[in-house]
Design an enzyme around this catalytic site. Structure first.
Site, short mmCIF file in Angstrom:
data_model
loop_
_atom_site.label_atom_id
_atom_site.label_comp_id
_atom_site.label_asym_id
_atom_site.label_seq_id
_atom_site.Cartn_x
_atom_site.Cartn_y
_atom_site.Cartn_z
N VAL A 116 28.38 47.73 39.14
CA VAL A 116 28.21 47.28 37.76
C VAL A 116 28.45 45.78 37.73
O VAL A 116 29.47 45.30 38.24
CB VAL A 116 29.24 47.98 36.84
CG1 VAL A 116 29.01 47.59 35.38
CG2 VAL A 116 29.17 49.49 37.01
N CYS A 117 27.54 45.02 37.14
CA CYS A 117 27.71 43.57 37.06
C CYS A 117 28.99 43.26 36.28
O CYS A 117 29.14 43.65 35.12
CB CYS A 117 26.52 42.93 36.38
SG CYS A 117 26.78 41.17 36.10
N ILE A 118 29.89 42.54 36.91
CA ILE A 118 31.22 42.32 36.32
C ILE A 118 31.14 41.45 35.06
O ILE A 118 31.82 41.73 34.06
CB ILE A 118 32.21 41.75 37.36
CG1 ILE A 118 33.63 41.73 36.77
CG2 ILE A 118 31.80 40.38 37.88
CD1 ILE A 118 34.72 41.54 37.82
#
Lengths: 101, 130
Positions: free
Chosen positions: B76-78
């Site tokens: 998941v893109c932080i």
């Protein structure tokens, strides 16, 4: 490099499909899914564009569940309906997949 | 064939469901999934707090099950996650937020993970919100 173009937006909401068809080369493929299958509706302008592309030997596919969900009638003979396994196969067959997200 | 699957749309978006069905079909066809990457609105799919109406598919749960059952590298893109309140324990502590809600099986990481996966796979397939 051959490209599978995947379009899922309605052709009546924006001009993605039109742009995509303009870029489509004979060795490429176009997969319609989601609301983009509305482009196949008989007697519409997007359908005329697709008919023209098909006549110019472009390969056009549609996701079968989206066709079924919209009960589209009068589908053209040139159309190839695929299921998800077919979608995966097309992704392998073409060298890259360009999603018009 | 090695696939990387990038998802951009919200959990309830048609594209998010299509991405899952594509991923399932890819594995069923004997292919490999290098990584699934959630970006933009799609990061909410990795929230453990999603509650779907009873007559709708719980897309968060469906994705979580797919990721767990098949031991998918699920990232998941932080940056996208933080701005939408999807936090793991470390980030919740770092920013002093009351709870972590990243569902099991997902990992917060940078956009570089999408780039790396794109290099490692044969096909990158992206799914938007439609």
């Amino acid at each position: 490099m051959t490209t599978l173009h995947v379009v899922s937006h309605s052709p009546f909401a924006d001009d993605r499909l039109q742009s995509c068809i303009r870029l489509l080369r004979p060795e490429d493929g176009l997969l319609l899914c989601g609301n983009a299958v509305e482009a196949l509706r008989d007697g519409t302008k997007p359908r005329a564009l697709l008919d023209e592309a098909a006549a110019a030997s472009r390969s056009i596919y549609a996701l079968d569940e989206d066709l079924a969900a919209r009960a589209l009638a009068g589908l053209p003979e040139w159309l190839r309906a695929v299921d998800y396994a077919g979608f995966v196969e097309l992704s392998c067959q073409y060298q890259r997949v360009n999603g018009w997200t | 064939m090695k696939f990387t699957i990038a998802v951009f749309g919200a959990p309830h978006a048609p594209g998010t469901r299509r991405a899952l069905r594509f991923a399932q079909a890819a594995l069923a066809g004997g292919h490999e999934i290098v990584r699934v990457f959630l970006y933009r609105e799609a990061v909410q799919t990795a929230s453990a707090n999603l509650v779907s109406p009873q007559d709708e598919t719980d897309m968060g749960r469906a994705w979580q099950r797919f990721v767990a059952d098949n031991q998918i590298d699920a990232v998941v893109c932080i940056a996208a996650a933080l701005r939408r309140g999807v936090l793991d324990t470390g980030e919740a502590q770092r920013y002093q937020r009351p709870a972590a809600n990243l569902a099991a099986g997902w990992a917060l990481s940078g956009l570089g993970q999408l780039h790396e996966a794109a290099q490692q796979c044969d096909r990158l397939v992206c799914f938007g919100d439609q």
